[in-house]
Enzyme design. Structure first.
Site: not given
Ligand code: GLY
Length: 559
Positions: A360, A378, A398, A452
């Site tokens: 990201t 991201t 994702e 994260g």
């Protein structure tokens, strides 16, 4: 480097020229693109679009065309907007997509390969932002990225290391292999990285706008590659994708307004919960370094992660009002139960998550009119699903942010509920946490990070350091961080964060601790008396051969 003026001279130029704003990103060429657009009279949204596409070229580890993200925008009139351009589960997604025949989750399936890919939202998102708020022509905003892809840029040490450490799986992908491993060797530091396929794709987007990602060659290429690679993407997924304008999650914190991300991000709820919970503790009096402060903060973040994991997901999945989670009575009772000398263990045990990958990326932008953008974007994992579209851009993974089987852990050790189950058309729960802080009616800080779940604790701690502990912007960014997320039950700390006495105190509280090299890669902009101060996370300054990228102070904007 694409542009003649160096970042430094451009940045100095900004500092000297009234009201042109500031940019902080994780990659020097992208920052330079943003500054150029501002210098050309573009607004914060124009710079955002140009930076977003530039990062897709120069930061393929996380920057993207094949991914998605969140754009938090406060316009020059003080109105706040949140554009959700996160990936959605393809129409063919089913709840057992990542389970084996015995009904057990297969982690690899949601992490690597085309089956892990959600329908990307980046191009529709940038297009929507431009349609609503852009000033300069769309084509002008994509031109710098196209040129960076066509002429090439020099691979930095960080990118070379990442390719070596996290990109090897891309050797198996027919497109990515040739792009990142020419002559069967990973790109090395200082190699000139040219991406002609990507340049052609961006040229197509420049010419056709979002339609280039709704149908036509680029979409055909992705659908065919997906079908050949065991994925489920179909033409209709691209034709139907829509970014969503959502209500900003905003709340008051000690006299200031915090603008944050609503669901499907857990960012706003997490921040509001923890900041409110801490407000009534002696945390500020104890001080930043006191083990009681560290313990109470860890307990508060852990409790917020418990709620995140139990209750949050795509807003369409919820059967309750998420504002119940920030109910003041609820949080007051939590505050009363927080121990400053005790450790509350989770109800079950899990192994520690893998070492942090800074998947990201976040960038912050302010313009000369006082508008601000906080944008986190991201591919999820490093180089996403490790597959590349025939158009030369990396695709996201994702889908791993969904709970493949509610109750089991994802790649970050997060265990989630039915509210984040895989459902066609839904967006997976996110930790991305773009924030804008408003004080006295003016933007005071623009903050965000990759990492994260550590995004949440990194952003939180920059805010606490700046506002609760009154640190300067530089000190707030440099202040050592830690992370606690309930499961696994560790308090992870950066090297400088804890001395022996603090560690001993925490252990005496029963708190297990673990060293982590770095937490977060925050790119932020702060208002100071002398103007904007844009700061890229000092954790990465001077990483060998790589220039960091924050523009120093511009002049204060009028609002
Ligand atoms: N994929 C990272 C996040 O959305 O939290």
């Amino acid at each position: 480097m694409l542009f003649a003026p160096t970042l430094l001279s451009l940045a100095l130029g900004l500092a000297q020229t009234s009201g042109q704003g500031a940019v902080a990103t994780s990659q020097v060429d992208a920052t330079e693109v943003g500054l150029q657009i501002l210098a050309q009279g573009g607004n914060a949204i124009d710079a955002t679009i140009a930076v977003h596409f530039a990062l897709a070229v120069t930061y393929p580890y996380a920057g993207n065309i094949g991914g998605g993200g969140f754009l938090l925008y406060r316009d020059a009139d003080g109105e706040a907007w949140f554009l959700d351009f996160r990936e959605v589960a393809p129409a063919a997604a089913t709840s057992d997509l990542y389970l084996d025949e015995a009904g057990r989750p297969v982690a690899e399936a949601s992490q690597v390969g085309w089956k892990a890919v959600g329908v990307p939202g980046a191009v529709p998102g940038m297009w929507e932002a431009h349609q609503r708020w852009g000033r300069l022509p769309w084509s002008d905003l994509l031109k710098p990225a196209e040129e960076l892809a066509r002429r090439g840029y020099r691979i930095g040490a960080r990118e070379a290391n990442r390719l070596e450490n996290y990109g090897q799986a891309m050797r198996k992908d027919p497109v990515a292999k040739d792009v990142f491993f020419p002559n069967d060797q990973a790109l090395q530091m200082d190699d000139l990285f040219r991406q002609p396929q990507l340049a052609d794709s961006i040229a197509r987007m420049r010419e056709h706008g979002v339609e280039a990602m709704r149908s036509g060659d680029l979409v055909d290429g992705m659908v065919h590659a997906s079908q050949a690679g065991g994925g489920i993407l179909q033409h209709e997924d691209f034709a139907n994708y829509q970014p969503i304008l959502r209500e900003v999650w905003s709340f008051q914190w000690d006299g200031r307004e915090v603008l944050a991300a609503p669901l499907p991000s857990s960012g706003g709820i997490f921040l509001q919960q923890v900041l409110f919970t801490l407000e009534g503790t002696p945390f500020r009096v104890w001080g930043f370094e006191d083990p009681r402060s560290i313990q109470v903060l860890g307990e508060a973040t852990s409790a917020a992660f418990r709620d995140r994991n139990a209750w949050l997901g795509d807003p369409s999945s919820l059967d309750f009002d998420p504002h119940d989670l920030v109910d003041t009575e609820y949080l007051r009772s939590r505050r009363r139960s927080l121990g400053s000398h005790t450790y509350s263990p989770p109800s079950r045990k899990l192994p520690a998550p893998p070492i942090e990958h800074l998947e990201t990326t976040h960038f912050s932008i302010v313009d000369g009119d006082g508008a601000a953008v906080s944008c986190t974007t991201t591919l999820n994992g490093a180089y996403g699903a490790k597959v590349m579209a025939p158009g030369g851009f990396v695709m996201n993974n994702e889908m791993d942010d969904f709970a493949a089987l509610p109750g089991t852990a994802n790649q970050y050790g997060l265990v989630q509920s039915k509210y984040n189950a895989v459902v066609a058309g839904y967006r997976p729960l996110s930790s991305m946490c773009p924030v804008i802080v408003v004080e006295n009616g003016k933007v005071d800080a623009v903050v965000g990070s990759p990492g994260g779940p550590t995004i949440l604790t990194s952003v939180l701690q920059v805010l606490l350091a700046r506002y609760d502990f009154h640190m300067s912007p530089k000190a707030a960014m440099a202040a050592p961080r830690f992370h606690r997320q309930d499961l696994p039950p560790l308090l992870q700390y950066e090297t400088e964060r804890l001395n022996s006495a603090q560690k001993e105190a925490l252990r005496s509280f029963g708190q297990p601790i673990e060293l982590r090299k770095r937490l977060g890669d925050v790119n932020a902009i702060f208002r100071t008396k002398s103007g904007w101060e844009a700061i890229a996370d000092p954790r990465y300054s001077g990483s060998a051969g790589e220039v960091r990228n924050s523009a120093p102070s511009g002049t204060e904007t009028q609002q």
